[in-house]
Motif scaffolding. Sequence first.
Motif, PDB file in Angstrom:
ATOM      1  N   TRP A 123     -15.219  37.518 -19.878  1.00  0.00           N
ATOM      2  CA  TRP A 123     -16.420  38.289 -19.577  1.00  0.00           C
ATOM      3  C   TRP A 123     -17.262  38.345 -20.836  1.00  0.00           C
ATOM      4  N   SER A 124     -18.498  37.872 -20.732  1.00  0.00           N
ATOM      5  CA  SER A 124     -19.383  37.818 -21.890  1.00  0.00           C
ATOM      6  C   SER A 124     -20.322  39.016 -21.893  1.00  0.00           C
ATOM      7  N   LEU A 125     -20.265  39.779 -22.975  1.00  0.00           N
ATOM      8  CA  LEU A 125     -21.176  40.905 -23.159  1.00  0.00           C
ATOM      9  C   LEU A 125     -22.207  40.534 -24.214  1.00  0.00           C
ATOM     10  N   ARG A 126     -23.452  40.468 -23.806  1.00  0.00           N
ATOM     11  CA  ARG A 126     -24.532  40.257 -24.764  1.00  0.00           C
ATOM     12  C   ARG A 126     -24.755  41.576 -25.498  1.00  0.00           C
ATOM     13  N   MET A 127     -24.464  41.558 -26.779  1.00  0.00           N
ATOM     14  CA  MET A 127     -24.338  42.805 -27.521  1.00  0.00           C
ATOM     15  C   MET A 127     -25.646  43.584 -27.644  1.00  0.00           C
ATOM     16  N   ASN A 128     -26.783  42.893 -27.529  1.00  0.00           N
ATOM     17  CA  ASN A 128     -28.053  43.629 -27.595  1.00  0.00           C
ATOM     18  C   ASN A 128     -29.148  42.852 -26.876  1.00  0.00           C
ATOM     19  N   ASP A 129     -28.869  42.471 -25.657  1.00  0.00           N
ATOM     20  CA  ASP A 129     -29.843  41.693 -24.897  1.00  0.00           C
ATOM     21  C   ASP A 129     -31.117  42.502 -24.677  1.00  0.00           C
ATOM     22  N   THR A 130     -32.261  41.848 -24.925  1.00  0.00           N
ATOM     23  CA  THR A 130     -33.548  42.549 -24.813  1.00  0.00           C
ATOM     24  C   THR A 130     -34.511  41.823 -23.879  1.00  0.00           C
ATOM     25  N   HIS A 131     -33.998  41.217 -22.829  1.00  0.00           N
ATOM     26  CA  HIS A 131     -34.899  40.620 -21.850  1.00  0.00           C
ATOM     27  C   HIS A 131     -35.818  41.670 -21.225  1.00  0.00           C
ATOM     28  N   ASP A 132     -35.410  42.927 -21.311  1.00  0.00           N
ATOM     29  CA  ASP A 132     -36.248  43.986 -20.745  1.00  0.00           C
ATOM     30  C   ASP A 132     -37.428  44.350 -21.638  1.00  0.00           C
ATOM     31  N   SER A 133     -37.541  43.715 -22.806  1.00  0.00           N
ATOM     32  CA  SER A 133     -38.706  43.977 -23.662  1.00  0.00           C
ATOM     33  C   SER A 133     -39.872  43.058 -23.319  1.00  0.00           C
ATOM     34  N   ASN A 134     -39.614  42.064 -22.464  1.00  0.00           N
ATOM     35  CA  ASN A 134     -40.661  41.128 -22.061  1.00  0.00           C
ATOM     36  C   ASN A 134     -41.655  41.848 -21.149  1.00  0.00           C
ATOM     37  N   PRO A 135     -42.917  41.932 -21.537  1.00  0.00           N
ATOM     38  CA  PRO A 135     -43.876  42.688 -20.717  1.00  0.00           C
ATOM     39  C   PRO A 135     -44.201  42.015 -19.388  1.00  0.00           C
ATOM     40  N   GLY A 136     -43.883  40.741 -19.262  1.00  0.00           N
ATOM     41  CA  GLY A 136     -44.107  40.036 -18.005  1.00  0.00           C
ATOM     42  C   GLY A 136     -42.799  39.804 -17.289  1.00  0.00           C
ATOM     43  N   LEU A 137     -42.844  38.958 -16.281  1.00  0.00           N
ATOM     44  CA  LEU A 137     -41.658  38.598 -15.513  1.00  0.00           C
ATOM     45  C   LEU A 137     -40.911  39.844 -15.056  1.00  0.00           C
ATOM     46  N   ALA A 162     -37.565  42.381 -33.858  1.00  0.00           N
ATOM     47  CA  ALA A 162     -36.641  42.736 -32.775  1.00  0.00           C
ATOM     48  C   ALA A 162     -37.441  43.031 -31.524  1.00  0.00           C
ATOM     49  N   GLY A 163     -36.823  42.786 -30.370  1.00  0.00           N
ATOM     50  CA  GLY A 163     -37.404  43.297 -29.146  1.00  0.00           C
ATOM     51  C   GLY A 163     -37.347  44.818 -29.203  1.00  0.00           C
ATOM     52  N   TRP A 164     -38.405  45.479 -28.798  1.00  0.00           N
ATOM     53  CA  TRP A 164     -38.465  46.932 -29.010  1.00  0.00           C
ATOM     54  C   TRP A 164     -37.412  47.689 -28.210  1.00  0.00           C
ATOM     55  N   THR A 165     -36.863  47.065 -27.155  1.00  0.00           N
ATOM     56  CA  THR A 165     -35.843  47.733 -26.345  1.00  0.00           C
ATOM     57  C   THR A 165     -34.428  47.517 -26.878  1.00  0.00           C
TER      58      THR A 165
END
Length: 538
Positions: free
Chosen positions: A149-163, A193-196
């Motif tokens: 099981w792969s845990l992305r330790m600080n994934d910030t795809h939610d900082s993308n203002p689009g999509l 850094a991504g702000w989230t």
Amino acid sequence: MQLLLRRLFPTFLISLLPFGAGAATPAATDAGLATYRAERARLAARPRPVICNNDGNDFQKVTEVSKAVFLAARTTGLENTRVAAISYCTNHSWGLFSHPTKIGSVIHDPIPHSTGFSTDILARYLDAGLDPLAMMVEFGKAHGIEIFWSLRMNDTHDSNPGLYGPGFLAANTLKTAHPEFLLGTPEKKPRHAGWTAVNYALPEVRDYTFRFLEEVCQNYDVDGVELDFFRHRAFFKTTANGEKATSGERAAMTGLVRRIRAMTEREGLHRGRPLLVSMRVPDSVAYCRDIGLDIETWLTDGLLDLLVVGGYMQLNPWATSVALGHQHGVPVYPSLDESRLKDNDARKLRSSLLAERGRALLAREAGADGIYKFNYFNPRSPAWSELGDPAALATQNKDYFASIRGLGAWTQALPHLPYTTIPTLCPDAPLALEPGAKRSVTFLLGDEPALAGQTIRLRLNFTNVVPSSTRDLVVSVNGARLARAESGGRWLTFNLTGERGAMLRKGENRVTLTLASSAPEALTWTDLHVQVRYAGSK
């Protein structure tokens, strides 16, 4: 006793008890722990020619609720290849998952349709009792493939203002309830850094990350967990603002890694089978240290079993990471991510199976124990078999380049270019050659040169017109001057087949360009491409 402890204390606090506290077996004895660790070492050393990373977006590729349909999207077919392990990710930003969780949020919580990311299909799967992670575990056991099981330790795809960024953030109850966890705000974004991204300097953030992992280890019969520090590489406010991580920040992250290791031992002993710990990190000890990851201490103290290096950038020769891991008895797997060069033609060349073969062979020639494929989703591609077979690769057609990744991608992290020790030549990072100047670039060749039935061509690309002859431009390889170039478009091609291939060597080769002082204009050198072809190969 263990059940009573879980009722009386929050799960993450149990991890702070002495190792094995409350276990129903004598697992915590020195002899039991030694036996466990010996078996873990045996499992860690098993052959893994190819590790496949799946980002868990299978559910976005299907419209029908069916286990067979789900697996067919990205998984079915891998069982007949060289893939020995699948690293399966179900978190889509820190705290947001596509497997059932009581600690984080599930991605099928309401997400605005305007984000362009449909989540209804995942809800239908979960309502039908079809859990993506559970289906992957079942697939792995049926076919003898490890599931991490792969845990992305600080994934910030939610900082993308689009999509789907805004929708992901809205669905993430931890981030929305605790804005103080984040490294920035929409109005005050950090430089690097991504702000989230969450702030690992906070004990609460580290506790939640620990609990994400513990919950999976307790609820799923995975073979191990992967801590993916590459997605994404900002963990502290210091580095997000362009400064190096402090010793205190490194100590905090190391403390978390120790807790995770102890938890996997406790849970592994409880279930009677070791849980392996894999880590995916940048391929530079210095860069890791400066973003807060003390990888040397983690290796020295035996906190990981598999080391995956590289990603959207490569900083050192693979041999550097191989030596580091093997020094501590840890197998090493270079991550061969897709090229993200901006130049379309250059990116396509580097995305071909020919280029993949060259990359895989170079990794194995550097001593890597296998390769790791990221963002490569076709389970029926021949690459899954070919790239895991060094003997077959030796006589297959291949392409090589001075650089696959160029300057590297993903800038929302502490700048990595000062740590780069390998060539970056590509259309995104060209070299200027003024009249009277000399420039050199190295490339790696995984093949033995000058073999019977073998053709080798060296191709050099320029942004401006190539001289019609080699009078103004002198090209040499390993000190030997080349002649009789073929010119086509912006490419200058040299045939190094047969006896002419003797100037090449397996391993590192140096190409030097010298432009005569009398040349009418400067040249911009944009690419170096080596084609190796064998009679009868495709």
